[in-house]
Design an enzyme around this catalytic site. Structure first.
Site, PDB file in Angstrom:
ATOM      1  CE  LYS A   1      -3.247  -2.338   3.044  1.00  0.00           C
ATOM      2  NZ  LYS A   1      -2.246  -3.074   3.816  1.00  0.00           N
ATOM      3  CB  THR A   2       3.796   2.288   2.102  1.00  0.00           C
ATOM      4  OG1 THR A   2       3.104   1.813   3.247  1.00  0.00           O
ATOM      5  CG2 THR A   2       4.478   3.595   2.421  1.00  0.00           C
TER       6      THR A   2
END
Ligand code: ADE
Length: 358
Positions: A84-85
């Site tokens: 996600k990051t």
């Protein structure tokens, strides 16, 4: 990429949070950060997997660029370690803007979130990890910031209370969570795009491993990469961790490139089985099977018996055990599946024989 704080869940290697700046809290070691920055893809081409999400994002980014506007706020959810990051970083790179990374537990006091919002420049991306853990006050500060790009501040008390509206530059909030269901409705509704990240296939993970190996100058053949992929629980963060361990083993024991045999031998020694389960995961399965007759048993009871906290079990172990069909969630608690019995080497109980074994 400026990292204000990165509470990214890395349960095995926790460090004391730094105290200097209240907003700056890091649970990662410098080495972790260096390693992750080197291997982190910066473009959609280099980012492997999540193909439908990538296609949606490419179109959204192109449209925003054509209209010369900021991106809609985005929410990514799904188990930890799926990128996600990393994806937020790719988006920032493709939009040509800065990204500021923080996590909800670091935004304890109103001034933490206010300070970050006021530090943003036009078009920038604010990434908030574990956004489901945002407190009510921070959430209420975020609503007008997300919707109208303003900060509504109140001063004074009782009858003398005044509200002050401070304009903010337009920005994009990217929220990430492992628990979309715990997000409040009003916060969820303020995201224009909500997308789930999926576990990676073994083939996709093989590509991630080959890419990481190339960057780190680790020699590995195709079958070696696939052997590691198969035991990486569909999770690139785990694959990238395992390749380093296997590479150490190949160097010390064989002084050779990683092949299938060496990868399997190293992973056996690390006690990572063919499902990618480690000792902690197997202990969880054994507990349900051996002590609770296959369940159902409540998550609090499991956590207490294992000496773990509920959140770690729910966020770290459980998502993959569920995905692999080894446990099932029922209203009365967790149950081991026939696959779990088979995997642990137990005879499948008669009462379970009707259930599918896939
Ligand atoms: N490293 C971690 N996640 C990755 C991904 N999705 N693609 C390529 N490299 C990665």
């Amino acid at each position: 990429m400026s990292i204000i704080s990165d509470d990214y869940n890395n349960s095995h290697e926790k460090k004391e949070p730094k105290k200097k700046n209240p907003i700056v809290k890091s649970e990662k070691t410098d080495n972790d950060n260096k390693f992750e920055n080197v291997i982190r893809p910066k473009t959609f081409d280099a980012y492997i997997g999540q193909s439908s999400l990538k296609e949606t994002l490419k179109i959204t980014i192109e449209a925003a660029k054509k209209r010369n506007t900021t991106l809609d706020h985005l929410l990514f959810y799904g188990p930890p370690g799926l990128g996600k990051t990393t994806l937020a970083g790719v988006i920032a790179e493709q939009m040509g803007v800065e990204i500021k990374i923080t996590s909800a537990p670091a935004l304890e006091r109103p001034r933490d979130i206010i300070g970050i919002l006021m530090s943003l420049k036009g078009g920038e991306i604010l990434f908030i990890d574990e956004i489901h853990r945002l407190n009510k006050i921070a959430e209420e500060i975020l609503y007008p910031a997300m919707e109208d790009f303003v900060l509504d501040m109140t001063t004074g008390k009782a009858q003398t209370v005044k509200t002050l509206r401070i304009p903010l530059p337009k920005f994009t909030l990217i929220g990430a969570t492992t628990k979309a269901g715990e997000l409040s409705g009003p916060l969820r509704d303020r995201f224009g795009i909500i997308h789930r990240l999926e576990f990676y296939t073994d083939k996709e993970l093989s590509k991630v491993i080959e890419r990481t190996a190339k960057i780190l100058e680790i020699k590995i053949d195709e079958k070696g990469a696939f052997a590691i992929a198969k035991r990486s629980r569909g999770t690139p963060r785990i694959a990238n961790r395992l390749i380093k361990r296997v590479s150490d083993y190949a160097l010390v024991k064989y002084n050779s490139e990683i092949n299938e045999h060496i990868a399997n031998e190293a992973l056996d020694i690390l006690q990572i089985d063919e499902y990618g389960l480690d000792t902690a995961d197997r202990n969880l399965l054994k507990l349900i099977v051996e002590k609770y007759d296959g369940g159902p048993v409540g998550i609090e009871t499991i956590a207490a018996a294992l000496g773990e906290d509920v959140r770690t079990i729910e966020d770290v172990s459980e998502p993959y055990l569920l995905q692999a069909g080894l446990i099932q969630r029922t209203p009365r608690g967790r149950k081991a599946s026939p696959q779990a019995y088979k995997h642990l080497g137990y005879k499948i109980p008669k009462s379970m024989e009707q259930q599918s074994l896939f």
